[in-house]
Design an enzyme around this catalytic site. Sequence first.
Site: not given
Length: 441
Positions: A100, A239, A241, A243
């Site tokens: 993430s 960010d 990834d 999400d």
Amino acid sequence: MANYFGTDGIRGEVGVHPITVDFFLKLGWAVGSVISEQGKASVIIGKDTRVSGYLFESALEAGFLSAGVDVGLLGPMPTPAVAYLTQTYNAAVGVVISASHNHFEDNGVKFFSAQGLKLSDEDQAKIEQKLSEPMVSVSSKKIGKARRHEQPLSRYIEFCKSTFDRSVNLNGLNIVIDCANGATYHIAESVFSELGAHVTIINNNPNGFNINENCGATNTKHLQQVVLETKADLGIAFDGDGDRLMMVDQQGEQIDGDELVFIIAKAWQAQGRLTNNTVVGTKMSNLGMRHAFRDLGIEFIEADVGDRFVMQQMQRYGAILGGEGSGHIICLDKTTSGDGIVAALQVLEVLAKSQSSLGELKAQMIKYPQVLINIKTKQKPDLTNDKLQQTQKQVEQDLGDNGRVLIRASGTEPLVRVMVEAKNGAVAQQNAEKLASMFNT
């Protein structure tokens, strides 16, 4: 039996158990064995742009194949794209290799069900049980097959665009987009430019090591600078990834997840779209947002920190909007997970319909100053001791309705987090320091 799953999958430092090749091999086998027993036999795997993703992709692939499960490889894809494509490709499980918002030294894995939702506690427990058993491969005749899906990018781009009301457009809007050198680097520009916006892209050249490095939703300073330099209407930051979402207004001021959720919620309520007149946030949601919802007559539901828990409360209360100040925003009538691109489109749709600037919409909610102090601990802290509770009670009485206190142990690090909000920033700082000092005595 070890407990590997945290609040959002499994995550840690690369090369340190469990973020190792041998563990990911067995993890693929364990997940594959569980879904094979349920009569399902296919998964898809996506990843963000960190260099170790290739390593763990291969390990997971081998584990799934050894359990007799077919594998579809997506390549670099945002986490919410994998949630969507799991349903599109009729897979039993969607897998995302990502840490993430962390830097490249870390990695991890997240799983989605066939419905595009985070795995249930029950499913995670079944996987944990399998991980405690010896790994036994299926026979040669039953080994799974792997393939690379041809058009996952275009499918996801078209899906994102479909969530935007085409009765309006983004023509004439100048946007700067920060991709955090992550999984949206080859997607975001197409989505927003094809809806009419003039797009300037930054931090869209991943090299495996620069993901989330001084950029993206966790550090918007570069984006703020470029918005001001280019005289853009606004900036959008994702960010690593994809999400999480943060935005920047024309004056270069950051707008966080709480403020963005408020902007969407107020517009949806006015349009009669806010199902059950309810919004879900977390224990960390700003007091200013809570008061703004109270004034609008919108019910606010508090969940534990983590988008998985936000989703659980949304389903429980029949809400279609929820989110966190960190930028996880779930629009459940559009998606099944937090999606930075989709959430940004909902904000831009409000802008287009209201003919307002992002700064004007932000000003409709007064965010309270929030002070967060992290205290490192060598052992699990006692948050129930009398002295701490008495001090906290006194602080809460002094703040009254104009402030809030939250003390909690981190779910991912050896930390105690002390958070104080107040209308006056100095008051918040003073009280946060007073409570934090209780852990140093």
